[in-house]
Write an enzyme that holds these catalytic residues in place. Sequence first.
Site, PDB file in Angstrom:
ATOM      1  N   GLU A 109     -32.732  71.712 -76.472  1.00  0.00           N
ATOM      2  CA  GLU A 109     -32.309  71.215 -77.423  1.00  0.00           C
ATOM      3  C   GLU A 109     -31.118  71.746 -77.724  1.00  0.00           C
ATOM      4  O   GLU A 109     -30.948  73.166 -77.776  1.00  0.00           O
ATOM      5  CB  GLU A 109     -32.641  70.829 -78.306  1.00  0.00           C
ATOM      6  CG  GLU A 109     -33.635  70.011 -77.383  1.00  0.00           C
ATOM      7  CD  GLU A 109     -34.985  69.331 -79.281  1.00  0.00           C
ATOM      8  OE1 GLU A 109     -34.198  69.364 -80.297  1.00  0.00           O
ATOM      9  OE2 GLU A 109     -36.127  68.588 -79.129  1.00  0.00           O
ATOM     10  N   LYS A 141     -28.130  73.397 -80.696  1.00  0.00           N
ATOM     11  CA  LYS A 141     -28.354  73.128 -82.066  1.00  0.00           C
ATOM     12  C   LYS A 141     -27.605  72.052 -82.660  1.00  0.00           C
ATOM     13  O   LYS A 141     -25.856  73.349 -82.926  1.00  0.00           O
ATOM     14  CB  LYS A 141     -28.904  74.475 -82.559  1.00  0.00           C
ATOM     15  CG  LYS A 141     -29.117  75.279 -84.267  1.00  0.00           C
ATOM     16  CD  LYS A 141     -29.710  76.469 -83.721  1.00  0.00           C
ATOM     17  CE  LYS A 141     -30.179  76.620 -85.461  1.00  0.00           C
ATOM     18  NZ  LYS A 141     -28.766  76.063 -86.575  1.00  0.00           N
ATOM     19  N   ASP A 190     -24.642  71.772 -85.740  1.00  0.00           N
ATOM     20  CA  ASP A 190     -23.912  72.758 -86.407  1.00  0.00           C
ATOM     21  C   ASP A 190     -23.922  71.606 -87.858  1.00  0.00           C
ATOM     22  O   ASP A 190     -22.098  71.272 -88.306  1.00  0.00           O
ATOM     23  CB  ASP A 190     -23.032  73.235 -86.508  1.00  0.00           C
ATOM     24  CG  ASP A 190     -23.099  74.456 -87.275  1.00  0.00           C
ATOM     25  OD1 ASP A 190     -23.901  74.994 -87.817  1.00  0.00           O
ATOM     26  OD2 ASP A 190     -22.076  75.224 -86.798  1.00  0.00           O
ATOM     27  N   TYR A 230     -34.045  64.911 -84.304  1.00  0.00           N
ATOM     28  CA  TYR A 230     -34.941  65.282 -83.390  1.00  0.00           C
ATOM     29  C   TYR A 230     -35.699  66.663 -83.626  1.00  0.00           C
ATOM     30  O   TYR A 230     -36.633  66.799 -82.823  1.00  0.00           O
ATOM     31  CB  TYR A 230     -33.084  66.676 -83.002  1.00  0.00           C
ATOM     32  CG  TYR A 230     -33.392  68.054 -84.591  1.00  0.00           C
ATOM     33  CD1 TYR A 230     -34.138  68.215 -84.663  1.00  0.00           C
ATOM     34  CD2 TYR A 230     -31.883  67.720 -84.531  1.00  0.00           C
ATOM     35  CE1 TYR A 230     -34.049  68.780 -86.576  1.00  0.00           C
ATOM     36  CE2 TYR A 230     -31.521  68.287 -85.969  1.00  0.00           C
ATOM     37  CZ  TYR A 230     -32.807  68.885 -87.047  1.00  0.00           C
ATOM     38  OH  TYR A 230     -31.605  69.226 -87.736  1.00  0.00           O
ATOM     39  N   LYS A 290     -29.104  81.762 -80.448  1.00  0.00           N
ATOM     40  CA  LYS A 290     -27.585  81.428 -81.073  1.00  0.00           C
ATOM     41  C   LYS A 290     -26.282  81.734 -80.328  1.00  0.00           C
ATOM     42  O   LYS A 290     -26.503  83.676 -79.997  1.00  0.00           O
ATOM     43  CB  LYS A 290     -27.249  82.669 -82.894  1.00  0.00           C
ATOM     44  CG  LYS A 290     -28.197  81.669 -83.952  1.00  0.00           C
ATOM     45  CD  LYS A 290     -27.709  81.009 -84.441  1.00  0.00           C
ATOM     46  CE  LYS A 290     -27.098  80.778 -85.379  1.00  0.00           C
ATOM     47  NZ  LYS A 290     -26.692  80.846 -86.948  1.00  0.00           N
ATOM     48  N   CYS A 346       7.184  88.493-105.829  1.00  0.00           N
ATOM     49  CA  CYS A 346       7.361  88.212-104.719  1.00  0.00           C
ATOM     50  C   CYS A 346       8.602  88.383-103.919  1.00  0.00           C
ATOM     51  O   CYS A 346       9.350  89.274-103.115  1.00  0.00           O
ATOM     52  CB  CYS A 346       8.461  86.537-104.927  1.00  0.00           C
ATOM     53  SG  CYS A 346       9.111  85.762-103.047  1.00  0.00           S
ATOM     54  N   CYS A 393      11.380  86.947-103.036  1.00  0.00           N
ATOM     55  CA  CYS A 393      12.634  86.563-104.042  1.00  0.00           C
ATOM     56  C   CYS A 393      12.793  87.970-104.998  1.00  0.00           C
ATOM     57  O   CYS A 393      13.183  87.577-106.417  1.00  0.00           O
ATOM     58  CB  CYS A 393      13.160  84.742-104.699  1.00  0.00           C
ATOM     59  SG  CYS A 393      11.900  84.921-105.257  1.00  0.00           S
ATOM     60  N   CYS A 446       4.620  81.638-106.550  1.00  0.00           N
ATOM     61  CA  CYS A 446       5.766  82.582-106.880  1.00  0.00           C
ATOM     62  C   CYS A 446       6.447  80.829-107.243  1.00  0.00           C
ATOM     63  O   CYS A 446       7.297  80.265-106.545  1.00  0.00           O
ATOM     64  CB  CYS A 446       6.782  82.977-105.733  1.00  0.00           C
ATOM     65  SG  CYS A 446       8.555  82.622-106.014  1.00  0.00           S
ATOM     66  N   CYS A 477      13.496  80.398-104.121  1.00  0.00           N
ATOM     67  CA  CYS A 477      13.744  81.350-103.350  1.00  0.00           C
ATOM     68  C   CYS A 477      13.369  80.988-102.200  1.00  0.00           C
ATOM     69  O   CYS A 477      13.449  79.419-102.111  1.00  0.00           O
ATOM     70  CB  CYS A 477      12.046  81.600-104.051  1.00  0.00           C
ATOM     71  SG  CYS A 477      10.894  82.741-102.489  1.00  0.00           S
TER      72      CYS A 477
HETATM   73  S1  IVH Z   1     -35.756  71.312 -84.996  1.00  0.00           S
HETATM   74  C1  IVH Z   1     -39.486  72.865 -86.704  1.00  0.00           C
HETATM   75  N1  IVH Z   1     -33.675  70.658 -83.469  1.00  0.00           N
HETATM   76  O1  IVH Z   1     -30.586  73.858 -87.155  1.00  0.00           O
HETATM   77  C2  IVH Z   1     -38.334  72.419 -86.820  1.00  0.00           C
HETATM   78  N2  IVH Z   1     -33.333  71.611 -85.885  1.00  0.00           N
HETATM   79  O2  IVH Z   1     -31.644  76.788 -88.217  1.00  0.00           O
HETATM   80  C3  IVH Z   1     -37.563  71.860 -87.884  1.00  0.00           C
HETATM   81  N3  IVH Z   1     -30.930  72.144 -85.858  1.00  0.00           N
HETATM   82  O3  IVH Z   1     -33.135  73.347 -90.370  1.00  0.00           O
HETATM   83  C4  IVH Z   1     -35.843  71.728 -86.470  1.00  0.00           C
HETATM   84  N4  IVH Z   1     -29.967  71.335 -84.417  1.00  0.00           N
HETATM   85  O4  IVH Z   1     -31.277  71.959 -89.106  1.00  0.00           O
HETATM   86  C5  IVH Z   1     -34.070  71.194 -84.990  1.00  0.00           C
HETATM   87  N5  IVH Z   1     -32.245  70.451 -82.148  1.00  0.00           N
HETATM   88  C6  IVH Z   1     -32.159  70.657 -83.072  1.00  0.00           C
HETATM   89  C7  IVH Z   1     -31.589  71.337 -83.733  1.00  0.00           C
HETATM   90  C8  IVH Z   1     -31.930  71.771 -85.167  1.00  0.00           C
HETATM   91  C9  IVH Z   1     -29.818  71.506 -85.391  1.00  0.00           C
HETATM   92  C10 IVH Z   1     -30.587  72.483 -87.329  1.00  0.00           C
HETATM   93  C11 IVH Z   1     -31.720  72.286 -88.744  1.00  0.00           C
HETATM   94  C12 IVH Z   1     -32.751  73.384 -88.766  1.00  0.00           C
HETATM   95  C13 IVH Z   1     -31.911  74.802 -88.969  1.00  0.00           C
HETATM   96  C14 IVH Z   1     -32.450  76.348 -88.369  1.00  0.00           C
END
Ligand code: IVH
Length: 667
Positions: A111, A113, A115, A223, A310, A405, A408, A423, A429
């Site tokens: 999946e 991740k 942010d 998720y 990551k 500054c 000036c 400033c 200025c």
């Molecule tokens: S699963 C036990 N799935 O990443 C599993 N987390 O660093 C729980 N996050 O706290 C999380 N995308 O806030 C899961 N597809 C995804 C995610 C995801 C982002 C975040 C989530 C978690 C953090 C972990």
Amino acid sequence: MNEKERVLFLRKELERHNYNYYVKNRPVISDRDFDEMMSELIGLEARHPELEDDLSPSKRVGSDLSIEFKQVEHAAPMLSLGNTYSREEVAAFYHRIEEGLGGEPFRICCELKFDGLGISLIYEKKRLLRAVTRGDGVRGDDVTENVKTIRSIPLCLDESVPDDRFEIRGEILMPWISFERLNREREAREEPLFANPRNAASGTLKSKSSAVVAGRGLDAYLYYMLGERVTGDSHFENMQKASEWGFKVSGEMKRADTLEGVFAFIDYWDLQRKNLPVATDGIVLKVDSIIQQRRLGSTAKSPRWAIAYKFPAERACTELQSVTFQVGRTGAVTPVANMKPVQLSGTVVKRASLHNEDIIRQLDLHIGDMVYVEKAGEIIPQIVGVNRESRSETLREAVTFISRCPECGEKLVRYEGEAAHYCPNDMGCPPQKKGKIVHFISREAMNIESLGPETVEDYFDRGLIHDVADLYQLKITDICGADRTREKSARKIIDGIERSKQAGFDRVLFALGIRFVGKVVARTLATYFRDVETLGKASLEELLSVDGVGAVIAQSLRGWFEKKTNRDLLERLKASGVRMNLSEEEKVSDRLAGKSIVISGTFTRHSREDYKEIIEKHSGKSVSGISGKTSFVLAGENMGPSKLEKARKLGVPIISESDFLHLLEEE
Ligand code: IVH
């Protein structure tokens, strides 16, 4: 269909359209039809208080009543994920699973991740019961009121969903488009920008006003689903089910049977994530079978059955050659790092903002240091650290903030509670003077399209203009000298300047660049005071009585008008024919003349800002506090209890939104 049935029907229909629009991205009706249905629902709900439901789609606009967040314990802790940064670490995770399951076949659900920030949603009897932030994993903040305004999160679920209580977890995010809009607005108001969508989402979700949250365009992806009776053995299939129930689940989940399949997913998204509407910072890998997840178990911090990969932050290492200081339009001094040019994700980076003195100190920067540069939010390069090992003992001059500054020579000041140095010589200025003219001509201000920032700088440097009033004295010959070939373009410039005289009082007020007077405040002030003389004479108390004007703005205005140079500038602008009053056409009627009106609560037909404008166009005044002089309160939903009590005590009439609109229509 009786009215009760109609209310229930409308609620369902409106939620179906929210789903089509915000989850499926495929609206099937026009915004106008949607708004009409919403108004009908609001009208019916007002007539039938017995049908009150705080999960009605009409409540998605939020309220400006201050929220106190309660702490709530999670039924099962919200764990975080172990991080990996390389293919080797991902392979090691995969082999640990193989081993842990004793050679049994398994699948990995891959999946994105997202942010943002983690959220837990609890549903019972098909209704959203509570929304809680991750917090420390054990307990989080109850943010239900704010989450209810996120339109992709269903409030009530379809008949097909069982009545059982279940929990669904996911991520609240701010899509790039909302993030960019928010930062643009903040920039215009000279408020600090959010560094990335995650900070913006988290700042927004913790806002004490759900009406603010409703306007910020948050979104959510779910998720993980928990609940004995509603989930099956496959995580992937659980999520398909959640999607059928109306939750927003990423369409980009894939199950892989092999490690190669996992790598293919990672490689694909490392490139493609740039095209997503939301920020992602990696990939999450989860063992698909819930039974296998249980067998693998968790450590105190994170599950053994899942891991995050990551994406490598796009980072480069280069030499810091010097630090220079830039002075902006407001006098804010920004330190800028000048580096040996280096390639970073497709562009050459040689400069990066260091923001302020505190950041320079934190980084402990020395000239000649090898510094790490990353792109924050994938756009702006930032120095994130120093390679200490490469710093030789002998050298180096520590970077210190300047005290005067650079433009000036004026002594810099640092205001209480602010990180920036300023400033204070705003009248003398040069970059501040130039910046003021550039701001004055900009699109949102006087909109003098025929002039651009470079031309302004050129005229300033040539001594043709010293301030904004000088623009109106420019002659064709000043611009093009004896060169007749440039006469045509010079004429165009002069015409553009001439046209701007009619831009309107509110634009002039904004264009003057008075500190804290943004576009909205300028419009409020212009409609309230109607001309610059009245505004200039207004006392602090009078300014403070204007809805939307607080002590900071009022003081800034008073300070500005008290300076003789500013008053002279206004005189010169006026003498050149720049209009600084509201014309008669901008008035719709005198219906509210002499009336002081307090706006309270949240509204459905128009925004608060719109109501302010409507009142002023009908010659009324919108004021902030209720007093004996208040003519009436225009009350929306959820009017604050203290205001309500005060109005009753003082015998100030309370008028509903629809009655108010009728009152104006009678005209
Ligand atoms: S699963 C036990 N799935 O990443 C599993 N987390 O660093 C729980 N996050 O706290 C999380 N995308 O806030 C899961 N597809 C995804 C995610 C995801 C982002 C975040 C989530 C978690 C953090 C972990």
